[in-house]
Enzyme design. Structure first.
Site, PDB file in Angstrom:
ATOM      1  N   GLY A 262       8.411  -4.920   2.993  1.00 17.95           N
ATOM      2  CA  GLY A 262       8.443  -4.086   1.787  1.00 17.95           C
ATOM      3  C   GLY A 262       9.437  -4.671   0.792  1.00 17.95           C
TER       4      GLY A 262
ATOM      5  N   LEU B  42       2.660   4.033   7.801  1.00 18.26           N
ATOM      6  CA  LEU B  42       2.162   2.737   7.337  1.00 18.26           C
ATOM      7  C   LEU B  42       3.061   1.587   7.764  1.00 18.26           C
ATOM      8  CD1 LEU B  42       0.641   4.807   5.441  1.00 18.26           C
ATOM      9  CD2 LEU B  42       0.649   3.030   3.714  1.00 18.26           C
TER      10      LEU B  42
ATOM     11  N   ASP C  63      11.903   2.597   5.223  1.00 20.58           N
ATOM     12  CA  ASP C  63      11.399   1.223   5.129  1.00 20.58           C
ATOM     13  C   ASP C  63      12.595   0.299   5.285  1.00 20.58           C
ATOM     14  OD1 ASP C  63      10.373  -1.326   4.096  1.00 20.58           O
ATOM     15  OD2 ASP C  63       8.697  -0.152   3.322  1.00 20.58           O
ATOM     16  N   ASN C  64      12.495  -0.713   6.120  1.00 20.13           N
ATOM     17  CA  ASN C  64      13.652  -1.609   6.295  1.00 20.13           C
ATOM     18  C   ASN C  64      13.533  -2.864   5.437  1.00 20.13           C
ATOM     19  OD1 ASN C  64      11.739  -3.052   7.656  1.00 20.13           O
ATOM     20  ND2 ASN C  64      12.830  -3.147   9.605  1.00 20.13           N
TER      21      ASN C  64
ATOM     22  N   ALA D  39      -2.084   4.250   9.684  1.00 19.99           N
ATOM     23  CA  ALA D  39      -2.747   3.148   8.985  1.00 19.99           C
ATOM     24  C   ALA D  39      -3.049   2.045   9.984  1.00 19.99           C
ATOM     25  CB  ALA D  39      -1.841   2.619   7.879  1.00 19.99           C
TER      26      ALA D  39
ATOM     27  N   TYR E 211      -2.205  -9.111  16.760  1.00 17.49           N
ATOM     28  CA  TYR E 211      -2.181  -8.100  15.689  1.00 17.49           C
ATOM     29  C   TYR E 211      -3.228  -7.026  15.985  1.00 17.49           C
ATOM     30  CZ  TYR E 211      -2.290  -5.994  11.050  1.00 17.49           C
ATOM     31  OH  TYR E 211      -2.258  -5.110  10.008  1.00 17.49           O
TER      32      TYR E 211
ATOM     33  N   THR F 229       7.304  -4.148  17.123  1.00 15.56           N
ATOM     34  CA  THR F 229       7.469  -3.164  16.038  1.00 15.56           C
ATOM     35  C   THR F 229       6.261  -2.256  15.959  1.00 15.56           C
ATOM     36  OG1 THR F 229       8.509  -4.919  14.765  1.00 15.56           O
ATOM     37  CG2 THR F 229       7.997  -2.911  13.569  1.00 15.56           C
TER      38      THR F 229
ATOM     39  N   ILE G  60       0.840  -1.203   0.000  1.00 11.76           N
ATOM     40  CA  ILE G  60       0.000   0.000   0.000  1.00 11.76           C
ATOM     41  C   ILE G  60       0.874   1.252   0.000  1.00 11.76           C
ATOM     42  CG2 ILE G  60      -1.732   1.340   1.287  1.00 11.76           C
ATOM     43  CD1 ILE G  60      -2.928  -1.268   2.282  1.00 11.76           C
TER      44      ILE G  60
END
Ligand code: UDP
Length: 325
Positions: A36, A76, A31-32, A117, A149, A95, A12
């Site tokens: 992604g 996000l 972003d790690n 998000a 989650y 995280t 996304i």
């Protein structure tokens, strides 16, 4: 505008980045690349309006610098989806919660607007339909990891609302089963990704349980429209929004539709939840968003029909995904 997208290399996130760059914004991505994929943003790496940092949102010194630089933050980055959390419950919770604490800490320091998000998983297994944003949540036992989650994103939302109470401009979107180009089997939108890959490679389509459970599949362009409106409109401040289509689809019907659209000779194969996830997994049998609040406050609702969205997704999978395997 200068915009930070955490998780901008994700499925996304990368669509959001495309849209922001396309309209002339300057975009930073942190972003790690755990969920992604650099392929999702590779096309922008030479663009002077695009800046990519391959690092974790848990790096506070980095987040301090990034958030000071930009006008607004789209947060996000997360361990996304039930499956990842079931496989690695500790990393998922930490995280999601620590990352969000850090983002809000620095957004508060520099007074920047934040879009968080979140997820339809927030509602858990409630049987009150459709899900309205302020409804009660119904979660299972803490012995069942899938609920971590929902719990971690719930804490994220509490953090966001706490900062909102302090006056920080904040809004939240709850995504309902987004799918589209770049869906990743391992990540979000996984049933659509799995079924398309299986259909295109002649494998049976693995339907969990009896396949009568349903979801509201939301094409990614709609997901992004809802995200941007919630991230920008003054009417969205201090508020959570469902971002999801209202067309309900049973998983078995999804399998049949994908078989038809791919012209595949594969067939559905029913597998038990135990076989798919191991013991102690609880599925939610139905998830339906109320889009009333988005209609009222954002003057918007999703528009793409499932069949049209699936055609575009299948075309992308044919060209990109299946060939790369
Ligand atoms: N599912 C399935 N076969 C698969 C993957 C998923 O039948 O190969 C089912 C899953 O059990 C759930 C639904 O499809 O009932 C949606 O799963 P997904 O992981 O895409 O998202 P969720 O809505 O569970 O977060």
């Amino acid at each position: 505008m200068k915009i930070l997208v955490t998780g901008g290399a994700g499925y996304i996130g990368s669509h959001l980045v495309d849209r922001l760059l396309g309209r002339g914004d300057e975009v930073w991505v942190v972003d790690n690349l755990t969920t992604g994929n650099i392929r999702n943003i590779a096309g922008h790496l030479a663009n002077r309006a695009f800046h990519f940092v391959n690092d974790s949102i848990l790096n506070e010194e980095l987040m301090d610098r990034m958030i000071e630089t930009v006008d607004t933050v789209y947060h996000l980055a997360a361990t996304v989806g039930v499956k990842h959390v079931v496989v690695n419950p500790l990393a998922g919770v930490l995280t999601n919660v620590q990352g969000t604490e850090i983002v809000f800490k620095y957004a508060f320091k520099y007074w920047k607007r934040v879009l968080l998000a979140s997820t339809s998983e927030i509602y858990g297994k409630t049987t009150k339909f459709p899900f309205r944003e302020d409804d009660d949540r119904v979660l299972g036992s803490t012995r069942v990891h899938r609920w971590s989650y929902s719990t971690s994103k719930g804490i994220d939302e509490h953090i966001a609302f706490a900062y909102s109470d302090k006056g920080l401009p904040v809004s939240i979107v709850r995504y309902f089963n987004s799918y589209g180009p770049r869906i990743d089997e391992g990540g979000y939108g996984s049933v659509v990704a799995q079924f398309i890959r299986q259909a295109l490679t002649g494998q049976p389509l693995t339907v969990h349980g009896d396949g009568l459970q349903s979801r509201c599949f939301t094409f990614v362009s709609d997901t992004i429209d809802g995200t941007l409106l919630a991230g920008e409109r003054a009417t969205a401040l201090g508020t959570a929004f469902n971002v999801g289509a209202t067309e309900e689809t049973r998983i078995l019907d999804l399998a049949r539709l994908i078989l038809r659209l791919t012209d595949s000779k594969s067939e559905p194969r029913f597998i038990s939840y135990d076989e798919a996830f191991g013991k102690a997994f609880e599925d939610t049998s139905r998830r339906l968003p109320s889009m009333e609040r988005a209609r009222e406050l954002l003057e918007w609702q999703p528009a793409v029909k499932l069949e049209d969205g699936l055609r575009k997704t299948i075309e992308w999978c044919r060209e990109n995904y299946v060939q790369h395997r």
